[in-house]
Design a protein around this motif. Sequence first.
Motif, PDB file in Angstrom:
ATOM      1  N   TYR A   1       0.820  -1.207   0.000  1.00 18.29           N
ATOM      2  CA  TYR A   1       0.000   0.000   0.000  1.00 18.29           C
ATOM      3  C   TYR A   1       0.860   1.266   0.000  1.00 18.29           C
ATOM      4  O   TYR A   1       1.848   1.359   0.740  1.00 18.29           O
ATOM      5  N   ASN A   2       0.446   2.238  -0.773  1.00 15.55           N
ATOM      6  CA  ASN A   2       0.905   3.615  -0.613  1.00 15.55           C
ATOM      7  C   ASN A   2      -0.104   4.300   0.302  1.00 15.55           C
ATOM      8  O   ASN A   2      -1.315   4.143   0.114  1.00 15.55           O
ATOM      9  N   MET A   3       0.378   5.051   1.267  1.00 14.11           N
ATOM     10  CA  MET A   3      -0.520   5.583   2.294  1.00 14.11           C
ATOM     11  C   MET A   3      -0.224   7.047   2.566  1.00 14.11           C
ATOM     12  O   MET A   3       0.909   7.505   2.396  1.00 14.11           O
ATOM     13  N   GLY A   4      -1.269   7.745   3.011  1.00 12.04           N
ATOM     14  CA  GLY A   4      -1.081   9.166   3.276  1.00 12.04           C
ATOM     15  C   GLY A   4      -1.953   9.670   4.398  1.00 12.04           C
ATOM     16  O   GLY A   4      -2.905   9.002   4.814  1.00 12.04           O
ATOM     17  N   TRP A   5      -1.617  10.846   4.872  1.00 11.36           N
ATOM     18  CA  TRP A   5      -2.424  11.578   5.849  1.00 11.36           C
ATOM     19  C   TRP A   5      -2.871  12.893   5.218  1.00 11.36           C
ATOM     20  O   TRP A   5      -2.061  13.614   4.617  1.00 11.36           O
ATOM     21  N   PHE A   6      -4.139  13.177   5.391  1.00 10.76           N
ATOM     22  CA  PHE A   6      -4.719  14.452   4.985  1.00 10.76           C
ATOM     23  C   PHE A   6      -5.435  15.035   6.184  1.00 10.76           C
ATOM     24  O   PHE A   6      -5.773  14.319   7.125  1.00 10.76           O
ATOM     25  N   ARG A   7      -5.694  16.322   6.136  1.00 12.60           N
ATOM     26  CA  ARG A   7      -6.449  16.949   7.221  1.00 12.60           C
ATOM     27  C   ARG A   7      -7.401  17.982   6.664  1.00 12.60           C
ATOM     28  O   ARG A   7      -7.188  18.525   5.577  1.00 12.60           O
ATOM     29  N   GLN A   8      -8.437  18.230   7.449  1.00 14.89           N
ATOM     30  CA  GLN A   8      -9.417  19.241   7.067  1.00 14.89           C
ATOM     31  C   GLN A   8      -9.846  20.006   8.297  1.00 14.89           C
ATOM     32  O   GLN A   8     -10.390  19.418   9.241  1.00 14.89           O
ATOM     33  N   ALA A   9      -9.591  21.293   8.286  1.00 17.89           N
ATOM     34  CA  ALA A   9     -10.007  22.177   9.365  1.00 17.89           C
ATOM     35  C   ALA A   9     -11.396  22.726   9.059  1.00 17.89           C
ATOM     36  O   ALA A   9     -11.804  22.776   7.891  1.00 17.89           O
TER      37      ALA A   9
ATOM     38  N   ASN B   1       5.088  16.754  16.310  1.00 17.36           N
ATOM     39  CA  ASN B   1       5.717  17.501  17.394  1.00 17.36           C
ATOM     40  C   ASN B   1       5.531  18.999  17.185  1.00 17.36           C
ATOM     41  O   ASN B   1       5.153  19.451  16.097  1.00 17.36           O
ATOM     42  N   SER B   2       5.789  19.751  18.228  1.00 15.97           N
ATOM     43  CA  SER B   2       5.702  21.220  18.166  1.00 15.97           C
ATOM     44  C   SER B   2       4.373  21.662  17.551  1.00 15.97           C
ATOM     45  O   SER B   2       4.327  22.518  16.670  1.00 15.97           O
ATOM     46  N   LEU B   3       3.310  21.064  18.025  1.00 22.25           N
ATOM     47  CA  LEU B   3       1.994  21.370  17.479  1.00 22.25           C
ATOM     48  C   LEU B   3       1.588  22.805  17.790  1.00 22.25           C
ATOM     49  O   LEU B   3       1.938  23.352  18.846  1.00 22.25           O
ATOM     50  N   ASN B   4       0.853  23.399  16.864  1.00 23.56           N
ATOM     51  CA  ASN B   4       0.327  24.742  17.067  1.00 23.56           C
ATOM     52  C   ASN B   4      -1.158  24.756  16.699  1.00 23.56           C
ATOM     53  O   ASN B   4      -1.655  23.810  16.076  1.00 23.56           O
ATOM     54  N   PRO B   5      -1.873  25.797  17.092  1.00 34.79           N
ATOM     55  CA  PRO B   5      -3.326  25.826  16.840  1.00 34.79           C
ATOM     56  C   PRO B   5      -3.695  25.649  15.364  1.00 34.79           C
ATOM     57  O   PRO B   5      -4.787  25.142  15.074  1.00 34.79           O
ATOM     58  N   GLU B   6      -2.818  26.029  14.458  1.00 37.00           N
ATOM     59  CA  GLU B   6      -3.106  25.870  13.024  1.00 37.00           C
ATOM     60  C   GLU B   6      -3.122  24.403  12.597  1.00 37.00           C
ATOM     61  O   GLU B   6      -3.576  24.086  11.494  1.00 37.00           O
ATOM     62  N   ASP B   7      -2.654  23.516  13.448  1.00 34.26           N
ATOM     63  CA  ASP B   7      -2.703  22.078  13.161  1.00 34.26           C
ATOM     64  C   ASP B   7      -4.041  21.459  13.541  1.00 34.26           C
ATOM     65  O   ASP B   7      -4.275  20.275  13.266  1.00 34.26           O
ATOM     66  N   THR B   8      -4.898  22.232  14.169  1.00 35.52           N
ATOM     67  CA  THR B   8      -6.208  21.724  14.557  1.00 35.52           C
ATOM     68  C   THR B   8      -7.023  21.350  13.326  1.00 35.52           C
ATOM     69  O   THR B   8      -7.234  22.167  12.424  1.00 35.52           O
ATOM     70  N   ALA B   9      -7.453  20.086  13.278  1.00 31.93           N
ATOM     71  CA  ALA B   9      -8.188  19.586  12.114  1.00 31.93           C
ATOM     72  C   ALA B   9      -8.609  18.151  12.365  1.00 31.93           C
ATOM     73  O   ALA B   9      -8.168  17.514  13.332  1.00 31.93           O
TER      74      ALA B   9
ATOM     75  N   GLY C   1     -11.506   9.408  10.169  1.00 34.31           N
ATOM     76  CA  GLY C   1     -10.805  10.570  10.697  1.00 34.31           C
ATOM     77  C   GLY C   1     -10.642  10.523  12.204  1.00 34.31           C
ATOM     78  O   GLY C   1     -11.424   9.891  12.921  1.00 34.31           O
ATOM     79  N   THR C   2      -9.612  11.194  12.670  1.00 32.33           N
ATOM     80  CA  THR C   2      -9.387  11.360  14.101  1.00 32.33           C
ATOM     81  C   THR C   2      -9.111  12.839  14.361  1.00 32.33           C
ATOM     82  O   THR C   2      -8.334  13.475  13.629  1.00 32.33           O
ATOM     83  N   GLN C   3      -9.773  13.389  15.374  1.00 25.18           N
ATOM     84  CA  GLN C   3      -9.714  14.830  15.621  1.00 25.18           C
ATOM     85  C   GLN C   3      -8.458  15.206  16.406  1.00 25.18           C
ATOM     86  O   GLN C   3      -8.153  14.599  17.436  1.00 25.18           O
ATOM     87  N   VAL C   4      -7.769  16.214  15.921  1.00 26.27           N
ATOM     88  CA  VAL C   4      -6.632  16.809  16.627  1.00 26.27           C
ATOM     89  C   VAL C   4      -6.989  18.253  16.947  1.00 26.27           C
ATOM     90  O   VAL C   4      -7.323  19.025  16.034  1.00 26.27           O
ATOM     91  N   THR C   5      -6.932  18.594  18.215  1.00 26.16           N
ATOM     92  CA  THR C   5      -7.223  19.958  18.645  1.00 26.16           C
ATOM     93  C   THR C   5      -6.044  20.476  19.459  1.00 26.16           C
ATOM     94  O   THR C   5      -5.646  19.846  20.439  1.00 26.16           O
ATOM     95  N   VAL C   6      -5.506  21.613  19.035  1.00 29.14           N
ATOM     96  CA  VAL C   6      -4.350  22.206  19.705  1.00 29.14           C
ATOM     97  C   VAL C   6      -4.780  23.530  20.319  1.00 29.14           C
ATOM     98  O   VAL C   6      -5.211  24.440  19.604  1.00 29.14           O
ATOM     99  N   SER C   7      -4.666  23.623  21.609  1.00 23.61           N
ATOM    100  CA  SER C   7      -5.057  24.849  22.308  1.00 23.61           C
ATOM    101  C   SER C   7      -3.851  25.772  22.469  1.00 23.61           C
ATOM    102  O   SER C   7      -2.722  25.319  22.622  1.00 23.61           O
ATOM    103  N   SER C   8      -4.138  27.071  22.460  1.00 27.15           N
ATOM    104  CA  SER C   8      -3.052  28.060  22.574  1.00 27.15           C
ATOM    105  C   SER C   8      -2.774  28.424  24.024  1.00 27.15           C
ATOM    106  O   SER C   8      -3.503  28.044  24.919  1.00 27.15           O
TER     107      SER C   8
END
Length: 123
Positions: free
Chosen positions: A32-40, A83-91, A116-123
């Motif tokens: 398999y070729n595999m990837g990660w995508f995100r949608q905010a 790593n080094s997650l920031n609020p813009e990574d929330t999606a 999908g799995t939710q990632v939420t980064v708080s400031s």
Amino acid sequence: QVQVVESGGGLVQAGGSLRLSCAASGRTFSSYNMGWFRQAPGKGREFVAAISWTGSPNYADSVKGRCTISRDNAKNTMYLQMNSLNPEDTALYYCAVTDRGGHYAIGETYDYWGQGTQVTVSS
């Protein structure tokens, strides 16, 4: 039919880390070729990272240097260490799988998607 299941999302403070996992069914996982995508919210789907069946990784510029994609063929699982997650990574982060060729950063390349799995980064 390939079943794709993501896990590992959650709420984390800015600067923190998460490891996402993607389990995919099938006896040909190693091909398999595999990837990660995100949608905010309110935004389109965005490529994050991909790994080929040979293990070759590719990253979006927005995550390069902060994320590492890997796979364990013995466990039928792919990982995204963030790593080094920031609020813009929330999606909502999606895992995508294909056993065909195609450009790794294009969603239409992939035939099978998880919920999908939710990632939420708080400031």
